[in-house]
Write an enzyme that holds these catalytic residues in place. Structure first.
Site, PDB file in Angstrom:
ATOM      1  N   GLY A  86      43.511  28.018  47.221  1.00  0.00           N
ATOM      2  CA  GLY A  86      43.147  29.472  47.316  1.00  0.00           C
ATOM      3  C   GLY A  86      42.508  30.142  46.067  1.00  0.00           C
ATOM      4  O   GLY A  86      42.979  31.498  45.872  1.00  0.00           O
ATOM      5  N   ASP A 137      35.179  37.113  44.648  1.00  0.00           N
ATOM      6  CA  ASP A 137      35.277  35.486  44.022  1.00  0.00           C
ATOM      7  C   ASP A 137      34.204  35.278  43.180  1.00  0.00           C
ATOM      8  O   ASP A 137      33.657  34.640  42.064  1.00  0.00           O
ATOM      9  CB  ASP A 137      35.911  34.392  45.011  1.00  0.00           C
ATOM     10  CG  ASP A 137      36.557  34.278  45.785  1.00  0.00           C
ATOM     11  OD1 ASP A 137      37.668  35.243  45.518  1.00  0.00           O
ATOM     12  OD2 ASP A 137      37.132  33.984  47.341  1.00  0.00           O
TER      13      ASP A 137
HETATM   14  C1  GLA Z   1      39.243  35.573  50.064  1.00  0.00           C
HETATM   15  C2  GLA Z   1      37.724  35.733  49.814  1.00  0.00           C
HETATM   16  C3  GLA Z   1      37.736  36.949  48.519  1.00  0.00           C
HETATM   17  C4  GLA Z   1      38.789  38.001  48.793  1.00  0.00           C
HETATM   18  C5  GLA Z   1      40.446  37.585  49.050  1.00  0.00           C
HETATM   19  C6  GLA Z   1      41.549  38.281  49.604  1.00  0.00           C
HETATM   20  O1  GLA Z   1      39.363  34.715  48.752  1.00  0.00           O
HETATM   21  O2  GLA Z   1      36.734  35.125  49.650  1.00  0.00           O
HETATM   22  O3  GLA Z   1      36.361  37.622  49.219  1.00  0.00           O
HETATM   23  O4  GLA Z   1      38.622  38.409  50.413  1.00  0.00           O
HETATM   24  O5  GLA Z   1      40.206  36.158  49.660  1.00  0.00           O
HETATM   25  O6  GLA Z   1      41.997  38.942  48.524  1.00  0.00           O
END
Ligand code: GLA
Length: 383
Positions: free
Chosen positions: A120, A168
């Site tokens: 993550g 991200d």
């Molecule tokens: C993933 C997505 C982001 C965001 C996060 C949760 O990483 O790529 O755009 O929505 O989840 O905050």
């Protein structure tokens, strides 16, 4: 210039590329699942990097390889499946460049990364962003980092099928050492706020869990929020985004699940704004409490946590050496982000590792976070 260690390793290996570019993994202090709901998010780029190296070839095909995958040869820019699917993140970027009328000569591309996979930490954004930056330099283009982030996001939407926000990619390309990015997800403007801890540190605890349903569950959360907002808008004509929505307004939503999702979004937008002032005033304790509250919302209202992550968070929150802990990223596994007292944390960690292993038979890994410059590029002479 001091390069990230992975980049130095490549440079020392004497492998020749025309262009080398890198982008980072990210943490997010607060504002989870808020980027696509147009609130504020607080990500930061960290020490883990992905590098894309590109060099011309004369083989009439694009060739991609990585430290995890053997060479994939592609003649035409189109979506791949099966073993080749990992290159979709790159092909999407190439497709978008082509749509801008840019001709792309054949090349070999090598990907190297030290980002923990499935944790993550947005390894997919770092992959498409490092490649977009490498390709732009290879072709002598001058998109801004914001534009490259949007191109990488488009690739994720259209080629990987995840309707992600822009957090991200923005952190992966635009983050700065010792700073949190305060990103306004309505205007996409970014403010850099310094963050430094004296007696505390940020630690990631990797649950080692990645539930397979996450892409569809992610898209479903987004869809529920869009549905909720459109119901609210139909009743309150002055509402344009979740920023103008109050907890009273969501009472017009009949569906309880959608209502819970919207409640989380409203509360998280408020928490994120509070967090900015708390960081600016260096009130680290208050930041920890906000992180705890976010986890509660993610677990009970947005329902994107899982039993392993809840276990880690609950164990951490019991300890006085932990100021705050919460799941981070899209959810359903991945990492817990914890703000901990540096001198005391090492004492409680062995117990946590042992309990987690006893309960889930998984080895709990942890990484200390360094907030680091996000991206960079080196052009090498063609040999
Ligand atoms: C993933 C997505 C982001 C965001 C996060 C949760 O990483 O790529 O755009 O929505 O989840 O905050």
């Amino acid at each position: 210039m001091k390069y990230p260690s992975l980049v130095s390793d490549v440079l020392n290996s004497n492998e020749l590329f025309d262009v080398l570019a890198w982008a980072s993994a990210r943490i997010n202090l607060l504002g989870e699942h808020i980027d696509y709901n147009h609130g504020f998010v607080l990500p930061a780029s960290i020490q883990f990097k992905t590098i894309s190296g590109i060099k011309f070839n004369n083989k009439n095909e694009f060739r991609f390889s990585s430290d995890h995958h053997p060479i994939v040869s592609i003649e035409q820019i189109q979506k791949q499946s099966g073993d080749k699917a990992w290159v979709n993140y790159l092909l999407g970027v190439m497709d978008k460049f082509s749509q801008h009328g840019i001709a792309i000569p054949f090349f070999d591309c090598t990907i190297l990364s030290n980002i923990p996979i499935g944790a993550g930490l947005s390894s997919s954004a770092a992959l498409s962003c490092s490649f977009a930056l490498a390709l732009q330099n290879f072709l002598g283009l001058n998109f801004s980092l914001e534009e490259l982030a949007k191109i990488a996001q488009w690739s994720e939407h259209e080629y990987a099928g995840v309707k992600c926000g822009l957090m991200d990619q923005t952190a992966s390309l635009r983050g700065k050492a010792s700073h949190v990015l305060v990103m306004d997800c309505l205007s996409n403007e970014v403010e850099y706020v310094p963050i430094q801890f004296l007696k505390e540190k940020l630690v990631l605890l990797d649950s080692g869990v990645k539930h397979m349903l996450d892409n569809s569950a992610y898209n479903k959360r987004r869809q529920s929020c869009e549905e909720g907002l459109s119901i609210i808008k139909s009743q309150f004509t002055n509402v344009h985004s979740f920023r103008e929505v109050s907890l009273e307004m969501i009472q017009v939503i009949q569906n309880e699940e959608i209502k819970r999702r919207c409640q989380y979004v409203i509360q998280e937008i408020e928490r994120t704004q509070l967090a900015v002032s708390v960081i600016k005033s260096k009130n680290i304790k208050a930041l920890g409490s906000l992180m705890n509250a976010t986890h509660h919302g993610l677990s009970k209202l947005y329902e994107v946590s899982c039993k392993e992550i809840d276990f880690i968070v609950e164990e951490l929150q019991k300890s006085s050496s932990v100021l705050g802990a919460r799941m981070m990223g899209a959810g359903f596994g991945g990492c817990v982000l914890a703000l901990v007292n540096t001198s005391e944390f090492d004492r409680i960690l062995p117990n946590l590792v042992e309990n987690y292993n006893k309960t889930f038979a998984i080895n709990l890994k942890h990484y200390e976070v360094t907030i680091d410059d996000a991206s960079g590029c080196i052009l090498q002479p063609i040999v």
